[in-house]
Scaffold this motif. Sequence first.
Motif, short mmCIF file in Angstrom:
data_model
loop_
_atom_site.label_atom_id
_atom_site.label_comp_id
_atom_site.label_asym_id
_atom_site.label_seq_id
_atom_site.Cartn_x
_atom_site.Cartn_y
_atom_site.Cartn_z
N ALA A 206 0.87 -1.02 -0.17
CA ALA A 206 0.01 -0.04 -0.05
C ALA A 206 1.02 1.18 -0.01
O ALA A 206 0.68 2.18 -0.75
CB ALA A 206 -0.97 0.09 1.24
N ALA A 207 2.08 1.06 0.70
CA ALA A 207 2.99 2.49 0.89
C ALA A 207 3.51 2.78 -0.59
O ALA A 207 3.40 3.64 -0.98
CB ALA A 207 3.83 2.11 1.84
N VAL A 208 3.78 1.59 -1.28
CA VAL A 208 4.72 1.63 -2.64
C VAL A 208 3.30 2.31 -3.66
O VAL A 208 3.77 3.13 -4.43
CB VAL A 208 5.16 0.48 -3.07
CG1 VAL A 208 5.66 0.43 -4.53
CG2 VAL A 208 6.44 -0.19 -1.87
N LEU A 209 2.25 1.72 -3.48
CA LEU A 209 1.23 2.25 -4.28
C LEU A 209 0.98 3.75 -3.99
O LEU A 209 0.73 4.67 -5.18
CB LEU A 209 -0.15 1.30 -4.15
CG LEU A 209 0.21 -0.15 -4.90
CD1 LEU A 209 -1.24 -0.81 -4.47
CD2 LEU A 209 0.13 -0.12 -6.36
N LEU A 210 0.93 4.06 -3.02
CA LEU A 210 0.74 5.55 -2.50
C LEU A 210 1.86 6.21 -3.18
O LEU A 210 1.46 7.51 -3.63
CB LEU A 210 0.40 5.68 -1.02
CG LEU A 210 0.22 7.06 -0.55
CD1 LEU A 210 -1.18 7.48 -1.19
CD2 LEU A 210 -0.06 7.27 0.80
N LEU A 211 3.01 5.92 -2.97
CA LEU A 211 4.02 6.55 -3.65
C LEU A 211 4.05 6.83 -4.93
O LEU A 211 4.11 7.72 -5.69
CB LEU A 211 5.51 6.03 -3.02
CG LEU A 211 6.70 6.49 -3.64
CD1 LEU A 211 6.99 8.22 -3.29
CD2 LEU A 211 7.91 5.71 -3.33
N ALA A 212 3.57 5.56 -5.85
CA ALA A 212 3.76 5.76 -7.28
C ALA A 212 2.42 6.51 -7.75
O ALA A 212 2.68 7.36 -8.72
CB ALA A 212 3.37 4.09 -7.90
N ALA A 213 1.51 6.69 -6.98
CA ALA A 213 0.20 7.50 -7.23
C ALA A 213 0.71 9.09 -7.17
O ALA A 213 0.34 9.97 -8.05
CB ALA A 213 -1.03 7.23 -6.25
N ALA A 214 1.34 9.37 -5.96
CA ALA A 214 1.90 10.58 -5.63
C ALA A 214 2.96 11.07 -6.83
O ALA A 214 2.67 12.22 -7.34
CB ALA A 214 2.26 10.90 -4.39
N TRP A 215 3.74 10.27 -7.18
CA TRP A 215 4.65 10.37 -8.38
C TRP A 215 3.74 10.52 -9.71
O TRP A 215 4.13 11.67 -10.59
CB TRP A 215 5.80 9.26 -8.73
CG TRP A 215 6.81 9.87 -9.52
CD1 TRP A 215 8.08 10.34 -9.00
CD2 TRP A 215 6.83 9.67 -10.71
NE1 TRP A 215 8.55 10.50 -10.27
CE2 TRP A 215 7.84 10.12 -11.45
CE3 TRP A 215 5.96 9.00 -11.63
CZ2 TRP A 215 8.46 10.08 -12.67
CZ3 TRP A 215 6.31 8.79 -12.98
CH2 TRP A 215 7.45 9.50 -13.66
N ALA A 216 2.98 9.75 -9.98
CA ALA A 216 2.30 9.88 -11.00
C ALA A 216 1.36 11.13 -11.46
O ALA A 216 1.31 11.74 -12.38
CB ALA A 216 1.41 8.55 -11.52
N GLY A 217 0.89 11.46 -9.90
CA GLY A 217 -0.14 12.46 -10.11
C GLY A 217 0.83 13.78 -10.30
O GLY A 217 0.17 14.98 -10.72
N GLY A 218 1.75 13.93 -9.54
CA GLY A 218 2.67 14.96 -9.72
C GLY A 218 3.28 15.28 -11.10
O GLY A 218 3.22 16.42 -11.50
N ALA A 219 3.67 14.15 -11.78
CA ALA A 219 4.25 14.35 -12.89
C ALA A 219 3.13 14.75 -14.02
O ALA A 219 3.64 15.82 -14.85
CB ALA A 219 4.66 13.08 -13.41
#
Length: 491
Positions: A206-219
């Motif tokens: 879940a932590a990795v998915l949240l980080l990936a979502a944050a990175w993708a949303g920021g990009a």
Amino acid sequence: MSMLNTLPNTLSAPALFAGGTALRQRLLQIAAALAAGLPLYWVLGPQPLGPLAWCAPLPVLWLALRSSRRDAAWMTFLAAMLGLSSNLAYFRLLMPLSAVLAAIAVKALLWLLVVLATRRLVLRYRASWTVLAYPVLWVAVDALMAALLPDGNWGSLAYSQADNIAVLQVAALAGMPGLLFLLCLVPSALALLLAGGRAYAPAAGAAVLLLAAAWAGGAWRVHGAPAPTGPLAGLVAIDDFIGPATPPARAQAIWDQYARHVEALAGQGATLVLLPEKIAVLDPVQADAVRQRFQALARSTGAWITVGIGVQDAAGRRNLAWLFAPDGAAPVSYQKQHLAPPEREFLAGSAYAVQPVAGQAMGLAICKDMHFASLGQAYGAAGARAMLVPAWDFQLDAWMGARMTVVRGVENGYAVLRAAREGVLTVSDAYGRVLAERASSAMPGSTLLAPLPAPPSIATWAGWLGPLFGWLCVALGVILLCIGHRAAPAA
């Protein structure tokens, strides 16, 4: 039977350093603590390695979870002291050695508090939700420091991500508390996974998915951001300070050099020119002469000019920023609100200044002011689309001083122009992209010419969600500390 229910009172066999003599075991523990503190050394100083910050706390957490409480305590403290020693040279510029050691020790005690509280909760409840303990407690500590200390949360680990543009966009949503929570969640999840096994795999996933979502949303947010298309702005910094002992001829030469830089930048098309903080501390007569000179210079060049000046009169000393208009009118004056340690005897201001400049509403702040999210939010609420920030750094903190100011722009959706003596000249936009940057220098000084970022049409939530999330973590942190002390972990 669940793996969580079969674990002993550490998340591995308590004989992590077993074997050999007691001395050998202790030496192994010391070596492990120092090894765990080494990554912290590279992320807790004034110029942190951003990518390393995502995993630097992991060894400390892992050791704490695999050791007895007593061993976890002294090893965590030793690792934190090593990590925080990266600030020794910088702190020494500001404080006597005794105060430096005390400050580092207090910060190490905060690490001890957070890590031991996290360990206690994990071992007591042995549940996936305890992955939240470490990030919640750190956000709570960070929020309290930002609200209560005269230096705020300077050096917060979250600022290490100021150059990670995609992840930095989390600051536009939930401010520094949201960014710090994400940054601490990842090593927390990995530590539980490594120490506790597959039972914690869902939390880590879940932590990795949240980080990936944050990175993708920021990009996605930054993709297609407009290029700087505004009028040209000039920044100037000469490291030399005009003090009481400065010979008059030398002082005059420095002022003359600033004037030449302003004329040269205006001649290259700059519609505004930003000078650094507190070029000199002057009495009222001297200050009035400087005011008249720059009024005339603004009128003759047709440029807006911002000058940092100290004024000392019968009431005391004030650190001011003067904004001169091309029509030669009396300058808009702003008084610094948050004072750095060497100037705590100065009088602090309380008013804000927003002025239409070159077609944009621009706010005035001075150096340390922009280290405080509340001041940045006040300017965002007042409609500032760009900030003009004269500054004076201490060389060693040049990156941190500049990037903390960049983060204020992301939180509030405005560009930032910052001219620092003994630091860097920086132009950044509302997405945190550093569009132009150059190191300052001694006479004859450094200049930077760059187009102003386009006025953003983006909204941010950090102004209300950031403080709300921070204080929510404070409340949750208190609850976690209380429930963690209800009983000792079962053996």
